[in-house]
Design a protein around this motif. Sequence first.
Motif, PDB file in Angstrom:
ATOM      1  N   GLY A  64      -7.872   2.833   4.348  1.00 49.92           N
ATOM      2  CA  GLY A  64      -9.022   3.677   4.089  1.00 49.92           C
ATOM      3  C   GLY A  64      -8.729   4.932   3.284  1.00 49.92           C
ATOM      4  O   GLY A  64      -9.663   5.601   2.832  1.00 49.92           O
ATOM      5  N   GLN A  65      -7.464   5.256   3.119  1.00 49.36           N
ATOM      6  CA  GLN A  65      -7.131   6.464   2.363  1.00 49.36           C
ATOM      7  C   GLN A  65      -7.394   6.272   0.871  1.00 49.36           C
ATOM      8  O   GLN A  65      -7.158   5.202   0.306  1.00 49.36           O
ATOM      9  N   ARG A  66      -7.903   7.335   0.267  1.00 48.57           N
ATOM     10  CA  ARG A  66      -8.081   7.372  -1.186  1.00 48.57           C
ATOM     11  C   ARG A  66      -6.821   7.975  -1.790  1.00 48.57           C
ATOM     12  O   ARG A  66      -6.493   9.133  -1.540  1.00 48.57           O
ATOM     13  N   LEU A  67      -6.124   7.175  -2.577  1.00 51.10           N
ATOM     14  CA  LEU A  67      -4.875   7.604  -3.192  1.00 51.10           C
ATOM     15  C   LEU A  67      -5.088   7.936  -4.661  1.00 51.10           C
ATOM     16  O   LEU A  67      -5.830   7.243  -5.359  1.00 51.10           O
ATOM     17  N   GLU A  82      -6.917   5.889  -9.467  1.00 54.04           N
ATOM     18  CA  GLU A  82      -7.349   5.906  -8.073  1.00 54.04           C
ATOM     19  C   GLU A  82      -7.102   4.550  -7.422  1.00 54.04           C
ATOM     20  O   GLU A  82      -7.284   3.500  -8.048  1.00 54.04           O
ATOM     21  N   ALA A  83      -6.701   4.581  -6.165  1.00 51.06           N
ATOM     22  CA  ALA A  83      -6.558   3.357  -5.377  1.00 51.06           C
ATOM     23  C   ALA A  83      -7.021   3.650  -3.959  1.00 51.06           C
ATOM     24  O   ALA A  83      -6.664   4.675  -3.383  1.00 51.06           O
ATOM     25  N   VAL A  84      -7.821   2.747  -3.411  1.00 53.62           N
ATOM     26  CA  VAL A  84      -8.288   2.879  -2.024  1.00 53.62           C
ATOM     27  C   VAL A  84      -7.747   1.695  -1.240  1.00 53.62           C
ATOM     28  O   VAL A  84      -7.962   0.540  -1.614  1.00 53.62           O
ATOM     29  N   VAL A  85      -7.057   1.967  -0.176  1.00 49.51           N
ATOM     30  CA  VAL A  85      -6.467   0.916   0.657  1.00 49.51           C
ATOM     31  C   VAL A  85      -7.558   0.320   1.533  1.00 49.51           C
ATOM     32  O   VAL A  85      -8.073   0.974   2.444  1.00 49.51           O
ATOM     33  N   GLN A  86      -7.920  -0.931   1.246  1.00 49.47           N
ATOM     34  CA  GLN A  86      -8.992  -1.593   1.966  1.00 49.47           C
ATOM     35  C   GLN A  86      -8.477  -2.268   3.246  1.00 49.47           C
ATOM     36  O   GLN A  86      -7.344  -2.736   3.294  1.00 49.47           O
ATOM     37  N   PRO A  87      -9.322  -2.360   4.297  1.00 45.18           N
ATOM     38  CA  PRO A  87      -8.895  -2.981   5.562  1.00 45.18           C
ATOM     39  C   PRO A  87      -8.455  -4.431   5.409  1.00 45.18           C
ATOM     40  O   PRO A  87      -7.544  -4.887   6.103  1.00 45.18           O
TER      41      PRO A  87
END
Length: 316
Positions: A274-277, A209-214
């Motif tokens: 913000g997307q959860r990849l 899992e990877a979440v793109v942080q602001p």
Amino acid sequence: MKAGLQTLLLSPCADGEAKAPAWFTNTLAQARSMGVRRIVLFGTVSETCREQCRAAGIESACYPSPDAFPACSRERHDCTLIREGCCYIAADGSVFPCPRTKVVLGNVLETPLDEIVAESEVLDDLRHPEERIKDACASCPDFPSCCGCRGNAYEQTGDYLAADPFCPRNKGIPRKALPVSAAPYIPHKGRAVRIDRILEIGEKGGLVEAVVQPESDVCTRDGKVDECALLEMMAQASGALYLFRVTRHEKPEELPGALVGVNAFRVYEIPKIGQRLLLRVRKQIRFDVFYLVLVRVYADRHLLAEGTLKLYEGAI
């Protein structure tokens, strides 16, 4: 990998059915050519299945369920069947290490059994417990004559190589269960870290899992992920899964590795802040000290990007 298989466990008929599936005859012939010594049949089994086993010259036995099979050593917290060479085929053709270790190795409707067994990384791991099983089992005085129940380990932690959490010797020892932070399993630190958690471990790969942080520096001015950063994310996911699998003790070792090439890298939709990849990793083939690894990136079940990475052995 050695394609050793001593015992084949089968549930050839779906619940309520007595007719053997189409794959049974071909799989039985493959088992004979592979040198399988014993076949164990579970559930509703037709006389035709028994007759085919006898005709193949392979010893067979029938039990109503895996729980009734006396050789299953779950309660004794040892796994001699898998160590000696064993796998289980469900009625739909799915192949597993055993009825309780639900790591899918393949399906005999798509791939011959001998090929599944020969190429299985999971079965190779389980045939070499002295090199692969993790603490606390690996530190036990009874190890490696006992290596714990792999079904218990997988059901409770998501890791088929983890210590058996139900063994009395492991009582009170903290249990590391998936998902886990990916940070300890990659050499990158701080803002260079592109992935967050390891969610699954399985046959030749897993899920990260990877979440793109602001505040991340991977984004372009319009708030989308830079393609080079996306590629680095895919490489980190591959390396983290490898190091998680081979880390037997508390602290992961630092292993050499690098991304040395990429092929067929396609981006269908740029991820956004913000997307959860979800990154699905699957090893494809090995060339000496290099691996080709297929990585697919998803968001909300949509495929965003994919590519085949060429990685130096230490990274995968």
